[in-house]
Write a protein that holds these residues in place. Sequence first.
Motif, PDB file in Angstrom:
ATOM      1  N   TRP A   5      -2.588   2.340  -0.283  1.00 22.00           N
ATOM      2  CA  TRP A   5      -2.855   0.992  -0.085  1.00 22.00           C
ATOM      3  C   TRP A   5      -3.288   0.213  -1.445  1.00 22.00           C
ATOM      4  O   TRP A   5      -3.882   1.048  -2.396  1.00 22.00           O
ATOM      5  CB  TRP A   5      -4.021   0.808   0.795  1.00 22.00           C
ATOM      6  CG  TRP A   5      -3.756   1.266   2.357  1.00 22.00           C
ATOM      7  CD1 TRP A   5      -3.804   2.559   2.885  1.00 22.00           C
ATOM      8  CD2 TRP A   5      -3.219   0.381   3.298  1.00 22.00           C
ATOM      9  NE1 TRP A   5      -3.408   2.394   4.216  1.00 22.00           N
ATOM     10  CE2 TRP A   5      -3.078   0.886   4.509  1.00 22.00           C
ATOM     11  CE3 TRP A   5      -2.810  -1.220   3.278  1.00 22.00           C
ATOM     12  CZ2 TRP A   5      -2.383   0.360   5.590  1.00 22.00           C
ATOM     13  CZ3 TRP A   5      -2.327  -1.654   4.465  1.00 22.00           C
ATOM     14  CH2 TRP A   5      -2.098  -0.934   5.612  1.00 22.00           C
ATOM     15  N   ASN A   6      -2.730  -0.956  -1.566  1.00 23.86           N
ATOM     16  CA  ASN A   6      -3.094  -1.697  -2.694  1.00 23.86           C
ATOM     17  C   ASN A   6      -4.124  -2.841  -2.095  1.00 23.86           C
ATOM     18  O   ASN A   6      -3.721  -3.897  -1.393  1.00 23.86           O
ATOM     19  CB  ASN A   6      -1.903  -2.604  -3.415  1.00 23.86           C
ATOM     20  CG  ASN A   6      -2.325  -3.444  -4.414  1.00 23.86           C
ATOM     21  OD1 ASN A   6      -3.531  -3.750  -4.632  1.00 23.86           O
ATOM     22  ND2 ASN A   6      -1.370  -3.728  -5.144  1.00 23.86           N
ATOM     23  N   THR A   7      -5.446  -2.743  -2.489  1.00 21.64           N
ATOM     24  CA  THR A   7      -6.357  -3.535  -2.051  1.00 21.64           C
ATOM     25  C   THR A   7      -6.697  -5.005  -3.207  1.00 21.64           C
ATOM     26  O   THR A   7      -7.980  -5.404  -2.817  1.00 21.64           O
ATOM     27  CB  THR A   7      -7.534  -2.913  -1.516  1.00 21.64           C
ATOM     28  OG1 THR A   7      -8.169  -1.993  -2.438  1.00 21.64           O
ATOM     29  CG2 THR A   7      -7.351  -2.073  -0.361  1.00 21.64           C
ATOM     30  N   ASP A   8      -6.069  -4.917  -4.166  1.00 22.95           N
ATOM     31  CA  ASP A   8      -6.501  -5.581  -5.262  1.00 22.95           C
ATOM     32  C   ASP A   8      -6.095  -7.367  -4.828  1.00 22.95           C
ATOM     33  O   ASP A   8      -6.676  -8.210  -5.334  1.00 22.95           O
ATOM     34  CB  ASP A   8      -5.258  -5.444  -6.361  1.00 22.95           C
ATOM     35  CG  ASP A   8      -5.684  -4.024  -7.247  1.00 22.95           C
ATOM     36  OD1 ASP A   8      -6.783  -3.610  -6.694  1.00 22.95           O
ATOM     37  OD2 ASP A   8      -5.051  -3.734  -7.977  1.00 22.95           O
ATOM     38  N   GLU A   9      -5.495  -7.556  -3.671  1.00 29.03           N
ATOM     39  CA  GLU A   9      -5.108  -8.997  -3.339  1.00 29.03           C
ATOM     40  C   GLU A   9      -5.864  -9.152  -1.850  1.00 29.03           C
ATOM     41  O   GLU A   9      -6.449  -8.214  -1.649  1.00 29.03           O
ATOM     42  CB  GLU A   9      -3.627  -8.973  -3.216  1.00 29.03           C
ATOM     43  CG  GLU A   9      -2.625  -8.904  -4.341  1.00 29.03           C
ATOM     44  CD  GLU A   9      -1.203  -9.030  -3.962  1.00 29.03           C
ATOM     45  OE1 GLU A   9      -0.798  -9.669  -3.126  1.00 29.03           O
ATOM     46  OE2 GLU A   9      -0.447  -8.437  -4.907  1.00 29.03           O
TER      47      GLU A   9
ATOM     48  N   ARG B 207      -1.911  -4.292   1.196  1.00 30.19           N
ATOM     49  CA  ARG B 207      -0.604  -3.958   1.386  1.00 30.19           C
ATOM     50  C   ARG B 207      -0.239  -2.327   1.149  1.00 30.19           C
ATOM     51  O   ARG B 207      -0.903  -1.873   0.527  1.00 30.19           O
ATOM     52  CB  ARG B 207       0.342  -4.514   0.592  1.00 30.19           C
ATOM     53  CG  ARG B 207       0.658  -6.140   0.743  1.00 30.19           C
ATOM     54  CD  ARG B 207       1.634  -6.694  -0.295  1.00 30.19           C
ATOM     55  NE  ARG B 207       1.372  -8.142   0.034  1.00 30.19           N
ATOM     56  CZ  ARG B 207       2.072  -8.983  -0.756  1.00 30.19           C
ATOM     57  NH1 ARG B 207       2.820  -8.454  -1.669  1.00 30.19           N
ATOM     58  NH2 ARG B 207       2.271 -10.228  -0.678  1.00 30.19           N
ATOM     59  N   LYS B 208       0.647  -1.865   2.130  1.00 31.20           N
ATOM     60  CA  LYS B 208       0.581  -0.174   2.045  1.00 31.20           C
ATOM     61  C   LYS B 208       1.988  -0.425   1.289  1.00 31.20           C
ATOM     62  O   LYS B 208       3.091  -0.723   1.789  1.00 31.20           O
ATOM     63  CB  LYS B 208       0.907   0.430   3.458  1.00 31.20           C
ATOM     64  CG  LYS B 208       0.937   1.694   3.483  1.00 31.20           C
ATOM     65  CD  LYS B 208       0.569   2.238   4.810  1.00 31.20           C
ATOM     66  CE  LYS B 208       0.679   3.798   4.907  1.00 31.20           C
ATOM     67  NZ  LYS B 208       0.511   4.321   6.068  1.00 31.20           N
ATOM     68  N   PHE B 209       2.037   0.412   0.300  1.00 33.81           N
ATOM     69  CA  PHE B 209       3.411   0.739  -0.695  1.00 33.81           C
ATOM     70  C   PHE B 209       3.895   2.060  -0.332  1.00 33.81           C
ATOM     71  O   PHE B 209       3.015   3.140  -0.301  1.00 33.81           O
ATOM     72  CB  PHE B 209       2.676   0.584  -2.147  1.00 33.81           C
ATOM     73  CG  PHE B 209       2.773  -0.693  -2.566  1.00 33.81           C
ATOM     74  CD1 PHE B 209       3.722  -1.398  -3.280  1.00 33.81           C
ATOM     75  CD2 PHE B 209       1.399  -1.553  -2.229  1.00 33.81           C
ATOM     76  CE1 PHE B 209       3.737  -2.708  -3.634  1.00 33.81           C
ATOM     77  CE2 PHE B 209       1.555  -3.024  -2.664  1.00 33.81           C
ATOM     78  CZ  PHE B 209       2.605  -3.414  -3.383  1.00 33.81           C
ATOM     79  N   TYR B 210       5.022   2.271  -0.192  1.00 31.69           N
ATOM     80  CA  TYR B 210       5.577   3.384  -0.124  1.00 31.69           C
ATOM     81  C   TYR B 210       6.329   3.774  -1.112  1.00 31.69           C
ATOM     82  O   TYR B 210       7.028   3.117  -1.884  1.00 31.69           O
ATOM     83  CB  TYR B 210       6.755   3.356   1.276  1.00 31.69           C
ATOM     84  CG  TYR B 210       5.989   3.109   2.498  1.00 31.69           C
ATOM     85  CD1 TYR B 210       5.390   4.064   3.365  1.00 31.69           C
ATOM     86  CD2 TYR B 210       5.650   1.912   2.917  1.00 31.69           C
ATOM     87  CE1 TYR B 210       4.635   4.037   4.574  1.00 31.69           C
ATOM     88  CE2 TYR B 210       5.063   1.559   4.182  1.00 31.69           C
ATOM     89  CZ  TYR B 210       4.603   2.388   4.885  1.00 31.69           C
ATOM     90  OH  TYR B 210       3.948   2.302   6.160  1.00 31.69           O
ATOM     91  N   ARG B 211       6.853   5.057  -1.216  1.00 34.98           N
ATOM     92  CA  ARG B 211       7.533   5.720  -2.435  1.00 34.98           C
ATOM     93  C   ARG B 211       8.150   6.863  -1.846  1.00 34.98           C
ATOM     94  O   ARG B 211       7.574   7.821  -1.312  1.00 34.98           O
ATOM     95  CB  ARG B 211       6.694   5.903  -3.497  1.00 34.98           C
ATOM     96  CG  ARG B 211       7.501   6.474  -4.893  1.00 34.98           C
ATOM     97  CD  ARG B 211       6.539   6.608  -6.078  1.00 34.98           C
ATOM     98  NE  ARG B 211       7.526   6.934  -7.178  1.00 34.98           N
ATOM     99  CZ  ARG B 211       7.433   6.221  -8.539  1.00 34.98           C
ATOM    100  NH1 ARG B 211       6.576   5.305  -8.422  1.00 34.98           N
ATOM    101  NH2 ARG B 211       8.287   6.482  -9.154  1.00 34.98           N
ATOM    102  N   THR B 212       9.503   7.379  -2.299  1.00 33.46           N
ATOM    103  CA  THR B 212       9.999   8.548  -2.047  1.00 33.46           C
ATOM    104  C   THR B 212       9.151   9.722  -2.794  1.00 33.46           C
ATOM    105  O   THR B 212       8.942   9.513  -3.719  1.00 33.46           O
ATOM    106  CB  THR B 212      11.517   8.326  -2.688  1.00 33.46           C
ATOM    107  OG1 THR B 212      12.267   7.341  -1.920  1.00 33.46           O
ATOM    108  CG2 THR B 212      12.210   9.940  -2.121  1.00 33.46           C
TER     109      THR B 212
END
Length: 111
Positions: A68-72, A76-81
């Motif tokens: 989760w990016n909570t800076d904004e 938003r939940k970011f996904y990566r392989t």
Amino acid sequence: MDDELLGGHLQELRRGTVVLACLATLEHPRYGYALLETLDAAGFAVDGNTLYPLLRRLEKQGLLTSEWNTDEARPRKFYRTSAEGAQLRTRLMTEWRSLDSAIEGLDGETP
């Protein structure tokens, strides 16, 4: 040709490739909506109602990681392989290319 018939077959064809498209695209972290836009811009339209459950399933299988990016103002939940997802992507890409080659060979055959 019947548009409904064609649409059903196109949907079936895409259903089998959406996992590969996600694993390939998520080499760099993206949040869900950005992934939808990226896939759409590449000509690979996916509905959000299809994508979000798929992302959760791939994460549960260990093929994606998320944070989760909570800076904004809106988190938003970011996904990566993941490493395992990258290995699967490589194997699926090899199979995809093999199938593509086989279909190309069949397409030019005369009965």
